[in-house]
Write a protein that holds these residues in place. Structure first.
Motif, PDB file in Angstrom:
ATOM      1  N   LYS A 193       0.850  -1.187   0.000  1.00 45.87           N
ATOM      2  CA  LYS A 193       0.000   0.000   0.000  1.00 45.87           C
ATOM      3  C   LYS A 193       0.893   1.246   0.000  1.00 45.87           C
ATOM      4  N   THR A 194       0.278   2.396  -0.259  1.00 50.65           N
ATOM      5  CA  THR A 194       1.048   3.652  -0.291  1.00 50.65           C
ATOM      6  C   THR A 194       1.790   3.886   1.011  1.00 50.65           C
ATOM      7  N   SER A 195       1.103   3.663   2.133  1.00 48.70           N
ATOM      8  CA  SER A 195       1.743   3.885   3.431  1.00 48.70           C
ATOM      9  C   SER A 195       2.896   2.917   3.654  1.00 48.70           C
ATOM     10  N   GLN A 196       2.754   1.671   3.149  1.00 50.80           N
ATOM     11  CA  GLN A 196       3.824   0.691   3.319  1.00 50.80           C
ATOM     12  C   GLN A 196       5.017   1.005   2.421  1.00 50.80           C
ATOM     13  N   LEU A 197       4.728   1.527   1.232  1.00 53.07           N
ATOM     14  CA  LEU A 197       5.816   1.951   0.352  1.00 53.07           C
ATOM     15  C   LEU A 197       6.637   3.049   0.994  1.00 53.07           C
ATOM     16  N   LYS A 198       5.932   3.958   1.683  1.00 50.53           N
ATOM     17  CA  LYS A 198       6.613   5.059   2.371  1.00 50.53           C
ATOM     18  C   LYS A 198       7.551   4.518   3.443  1.00 50.53           C
ATOM     19  N   LYS A 199       7.079   3.540   4.209  1.00 52.24           N
ATOM     20  CA  LYS A 199       7.914   2.962   5.256  1.00 52.24           C
ATOM     21  C   LYS A 199       9.130   2.262   4.637  1.00 52.24           C
ATOM     22  N   ARG A 200       8.903   1.496   3.568  1.00 53.20           N
ATOM     23  CA  ARG A 200       9.989   0.774   2.912  1.00 53.20           C
ATOM     24  C   ARG A 200      11.016   1.745   2.343  1.00 53.20           C
ATOM     25  N   LYS A 201      10.540   2.836   1.762  1.00 54.78           N
ATOM     26  CA  LYS A 201      11.440   3.846   1.187  1.00 54.78           C
ATOM     27  C   LYS A 201      12.319   4.463   2.256  1.00 54.78           C
ATOM     28  N   LEU A 202      11.726   4.771   3.412  1.00 47.88           N
ATOM     29  CA  LEU A 202      12.492   5.391   4.495  1.00 47.88           C
ATOM     30  C   LEU A 202      13.569   4.447   5.005  1.00 47.88           C
ATOM     31  N   THR A 203      13.221   3.173   5.167  1.00 43.12           N
ATOM     32  CA  THR A 203      14.192   2.209   5.662  1.00 43.12           C
ATOM     33  C   THR A 203      15.321   2.006   4.665  1.00 43.12           C
ATOM     34  N   LEU A 211       9.432  11.538  12.964  1.00 42.76           N
ATOM     35  CA  LEU A 211      10.765  11.178  13.452  1.00 42.76           C
ATOM     36  C   LEU A 211      10.737  10.184  14.613  1.00 42.76           C
ATOM     37  N   PRO A 212       9.772  10.271  15.551  1.00 46.21           N
ATOM     38  CA  PRO A 212       9.721   9.231  16.593  1.00 46.21           C
ATOM     39  C   PRO A 212       9.471   7.834  16.037  1.00 46.21           C
ATOM     40  N   LYS A 213       8.849   7.733  14.872  1.00 45.40           N
ATOM     41  CA  LYS A 213       8.609   6.422  14.261  1.00 45.40           C
ATOM     42  C   LYS A 213       9.892   5.841  13.667  1.00 45.40           C
ATOM     43  N   ILE A 214      10.830   6.705  13.319  1.00 41.09           N
ATOM     44  CA  ILE A 214      12.076   6.266  12.692  1.00 41.09           C
ATOM     45  C   ILE A 214      13.175   6.049  13.727  1.00 41.09           C
ATOM     46  N   TYR A 215      13.248   6.945  14.705  1.00 36.69           N
ATOM     47  CA  TYR A 215      14.349   6.914  15.676  1.00 36.69           C
ATOM     48  C   TYR A 215      13.883   6.526  17.079  1.00 36.69           C
ATOM     49  N   GLY A 216      12.619   6.158  17.222  1.00 34.72           N
ATOM     50  CA  GLY A 216      12.039   5.940  18.546  1.00 34.72           C
ATOM     51  C   GLY A 216      12.554   4.725  19.292  1.00 34.72           C
ATOM     52  N   SER A 266      25.501   0.798  17.597  1.00 35.79           N
ATOM     53  CA  SER A 266      24.962  -0.206  16.673  1.00 35.79           C
ATOM     54  C   SER A 266      23.535   0.108  16.224  1.00 35.79           C
ATOM     55  N   PHE A 267      22.978   1.237  16.676  1.00 33.40           N
ATOM     56  CA  PHE A 267      21.582   1.547  16.337  1.00 33.40           C
ATOM     57  C   PHE A 267      21.450   1.888  14.859  1.00 33.40           C
ATOM     58  N   PHE A 268      20.385   1.336  14.242  1.00 33.67           N
ATOM     59  CA  PHE A 268      20.093   1.614  12.834  1.00 33.67           C
ATOM     60  C   PHE A 268      18.644   2.090  12.724  1.00 33.67           C
ATOM     61  N   PRO A 269      18.400   3.311  12.227  1.00 34.75           N
ATOM     62  CA  PRO A 269      17.020   3.813  12.133  1.00 34.75           C
ATOM     63  C   PRO A 269      16.170   2.947  11.217  1.00 34.75           C
ATOM     64  N   ALA A 270      14.936   2.719  11.596  1.00 33.97           N
ATOM     65  CA  ALA A 270      14.002   1.965  10.776  1.00 33.97           C
ATOM     66  C   ALA A 270      12.590   2.416  11.103  1.00 33.97           C
ATOM     67  N   PHE A 271      11.746   2.500  10.086  1.00 37.71           N
ATOM     68  CA  PHE A 271      10.380   2.975  10.292  1.00 37.71           C
ATOM     69  C   PHE A 271       9.601   1.946  11.092  1.00 37.71           C
ATOM     70  N   ASN A 272       8.969   2.405  12.156  1.00 42.33           N
ATOM     71  CA  ASN A 272       8.146   1.541  13.003  1.00 42.33           C
ATOM     72  C   ASN A 272       6.952   2.354  13.480  1.00 42.33           C
ATOM     73  N   SER A 273       5.791   2.042  12.945  1.00 45.88           N
ATOM     74  CA  SER A 273       4.598   2.817  13.280  1.00 45.88           C
ATOM     75  C   SER A 273       4.096   2.531  14.688  1.00 45.88           C
ATOM     76  N   ASN A 274       4.581   1.440  15.293  1.00 37.67           N
ATOM     77  CA  ASN A 274       4.151   1.083  16.652  1.00 37.67           C
ATOM     78  C   ASN A 274       5.016   1.829  17.675  1.00 37.67           C
ATOM     79  N   THR A 275       4.748   3.098  17.834  1.00 41.65           N
ATOM     80  CA  THR A 275       5.524   3.893  18.769  1.00 41.65           C
ATOM     81  C   THR A 275       5.076   3.632  20.201  1.00 41.65           C
ATOM     82  N   THR A 276       5.956   3.924  21.133  1.00 40.80           N
ATOM     83  CA  THR A 276       5.665   3.785  22.557  1.00 40.80           C
ATOM     84  C   THR A 276       5.671   5.167  23.200  1.00 40.80           C
TER      85      THR A 276
END
Length: 584
Positions: free
Chosen positions: A50-60, A149-154, A163-173
């Motif tokens: 989906k469009t939203s998933q493409l966005k997440k994949r692109k960011l990663t 940004l909290p979804k990418i670096y949260g 060793s941290f690697f940014p990755a899109f994660n919509s499940n923020t805390t």
């Protein structure tokens, strides 16, 4: 259950087309390779994103496409850097960081000279290109307020920072926003050279000081502003800058004004950080010999009249200049409350030689000299909203009202009959009026998303809530004797409203949780009417609110008699001192 089965029990973020069509759980590596079911059945495995998933994949993939050096940070894409910078200018800049020339700053960010993927590694000092530590510091302060940004670096954790690697994660805390800011703060600390002074590092250290303050790292914040102050003195930023003959009048105006503002930002951050009993100023006003800041419009356009020096401020000043003058009064009030206050002061507060009287008159004189449009009123608040200047006005007004609150609540619990006729009633009335005004700011601005969500603004809200509880716990019999209406319920409700406002900012600032815990503890203690000593100092601390110096609580005047009901309620132990709001 085997370790393999327990590992594969997690549903992938994107299901393949066959599993989605069969409505089965899809177990895959989230990298478009064949899932477990398609592999076992030897089926063709395809994915439609989906469009939203493409966005997440692109960011990663963006971060994976270029790994910087181990010590470098992954900057987000240019769009997000620009958006975070806009948050900075519309929010944090409005408080005590009027550091940068906005048109020049955004011109660079939008230019081809700025590539987030290579800028840190390939940076070459240039007069028009900001030091990367500036961008990291701004992101440290504002990533928490950005929607993406909290979804990418949260998921960042300082324990595993390298060793941290940014990755899109919509499940923020709840901690994601804070973690995102900590990521950039950590890398800013790694990048900054503390032994090589520059105006950019002075600017960055001021911003990082506020970031660390908001995270509850008070000692680190205090040290950073101290280093910034020393750098500023070494660079000569405390002396009036001279024009550069090679620049135009407009360029000179902007360059000189940026140097002045860097110095004054250090001063204001220092005054925020050094108002407690155990903290001392890093820089004295006697060391600063530069003009006060001009208006924001004059700064942006590079044309305007130079402001007077601090000691010559009888003329009308810019709002920022008035705020600088006010910060010194705030410091004087907080120091008196912290070290002496109502508990130890021997001179009655109504005497003209008493610190309370002198500081009250100083506030009165300051308010009197303000131009009409800068005095606080609901009409002016609405007018500044229409004018687009309300964030600056609200921050400034909050500081002034904070001064009044800290001062006037000192003698609120003294015996009314022990003072000259009408004196206690007048001081209490001023406290009530001040608190009503302080409460108006978030009530009007928060629904419009116009509040400055900064640590010091959070302290305004905390102070309103704590003072409301403080008033609400006053014996009803005395209150009804001197005031009409149910004052107790009014300020208990005000406290609850401000507690809710503070709770809504909880994810943004780590320090907010300490304030919330203190307010909740106050409510419980007041309801029990016991165990008052545990609140000692907590209501006034801004930085490290768990520090509990061994000092007695507020007492009425030594010669004043105490009413029986006050003895019965043990009111000398109910409330902590109101000193040292910035105690580190």
């Amino acid at each position: 259950m085997s370790s393999q089965s327990s590992t594969t029990a997690i549903r992938a973020s994107v299901a393949c087309n066959l599993c989605r069509g069969s409505k089965l759980k899809c177990i895959n590596n989230s990298d478009s390779t064949r899932c477990q079911r398609c592999t076992s059945l030897d089926l063709e495995c395809t994915y439609t994103l989906k469009t939203s998933q493409l966005k997440k994949r692109k960011l990663t993939q963006q971060f994976a496409s270029k790994r910087p050096l181990k010590s470098s940070a992954f900057l987000p894409e240019k769009k997000f850097v620009i958006e975070a910078s806009e948050i900075f200018f519309e929010n944090q800049y409005k408080g005590i960081f009027p550091l940068f020339h906005k048109p020049s700053f955004f011109k660079f960010l939008r230019s081809d000279d700025f590539d987030p993927q290579t800028y840190i590694e390939e940076y070459v000092p240039h007069k028009s290109n900001p030091d990367p530590v500036i961008l990291l510091s701004i992101l440290a302060l504002c990533a928490r307020l950005h929607p993406e940004l909290p979804k990418i670096y949260g998921q960042f954790d300082e324990a595993h920072a390298d060793s941290f690697f940014p990755a899109f994660n919509s499940n923020t805390t709840q901690n994601s926003a804070s973690n995102a800011s900590k990521y950039f703060g950590w890398h800013a600390r790694k990048l900054i050279r503390f032994d090589e002074p520059s105006i950019e590092r002075v600017q960055a250290l001021c911003i990082l000081s506020s970031h660390e303050w908001g995270e509850g790292n008070a000692s680190r914040s205090y040290m950073y502003v101290g280093i910034a102050a020393r750098m500023a003195l070494i660079l000569g930023l405390n002396n009036e800058p001279k024009p550069d003959l090679g620049l135009s009048d407009s360029e000179n105006f902007i360059r000189m004004e940026m140097k002045r503002r860097a110095m004054w930002s250090v001063y204001m951050m220092d005054r925020c950080n050094s108002c407690g009993r155990s903290s001392h100023s890093c820089i004295s006003l006697d060391q600063i010999h530069v003009r006060l800041p001009c208006s924001e419009k004059e700064f942006i356009f590079g044309i305007g009249k130079e402001q007077p020096f601090r000691f010559d401020h009888h003329k009308e000043l810019s709002l920022c200049a008035y705020q600088i003058v006010l910060f010194e009064t705030w410091r004087d009030i907080s120091i008196w409350v912290s070290i002496t206050g109502a508990k130890l002061e021997k001179i009655p507060p109504w005497e003209e030689t008493s610190p309370y009287y002198i500081l009250s008159k100083k506030l009165d004189a300051f308010e009197e000299q303000l131009p009409a449009h800068l005095k606080f009123s609901e009409f002016n608040l609405q007018a500044h909203i229409a004018d687009g200047s309300v964030t600056d006005y609200a921050y400034f007004s909050g500081l002034f009202l904070l001064c009044r609150t800290f001062l006037n609540r000192e003698y609120f619990y003294s015996l009314p009959e022990a003072s000259p006729t009408g004196w206690w009633h007048e001081q209490a009335s001023v406290l009530f009026d001040t608190l009503d005004k302080l409460d108006q700011i978030p009530k009007i601005l928060k629904p419009l998303n116009l509040m400055v969500i900064a640590p010091f603004t959070g302290f305004h809200v905390f102070t309103a809530a704590a003072t409301g509880l403080y008033i609400g716990a006053y014996p009803k019999k005395v209150m009804k004797t001197h005031f009409s209406g149910d004052i107790i319920k009014k300020y208990q409700a005000l406290a609850e409203d401000n507690l809710n406002t503070l709770s809504s900012w909880l994810e943004s600032w780590g320090l907010g949780q300490s304030w919330i815990n203190t307010l909740k503890e106050m409510k419980e203690v007041f309801a029990r009417s016991t165990d008052y000593d545990q609140l000692r100092f907590k209501m006034r601390d801004y930085g490290n609110i768990d520090k509990k110096p061994d000092i007695q609580n507020l007492l009425v005047l030594d010669e004043a008699p105490i009413l029986n009901f006050m003895n019965n309620l043990d009111l000398t132990n109910i409330f902590p001192d109101w000193s040292g709001a910035m105690n580190i």
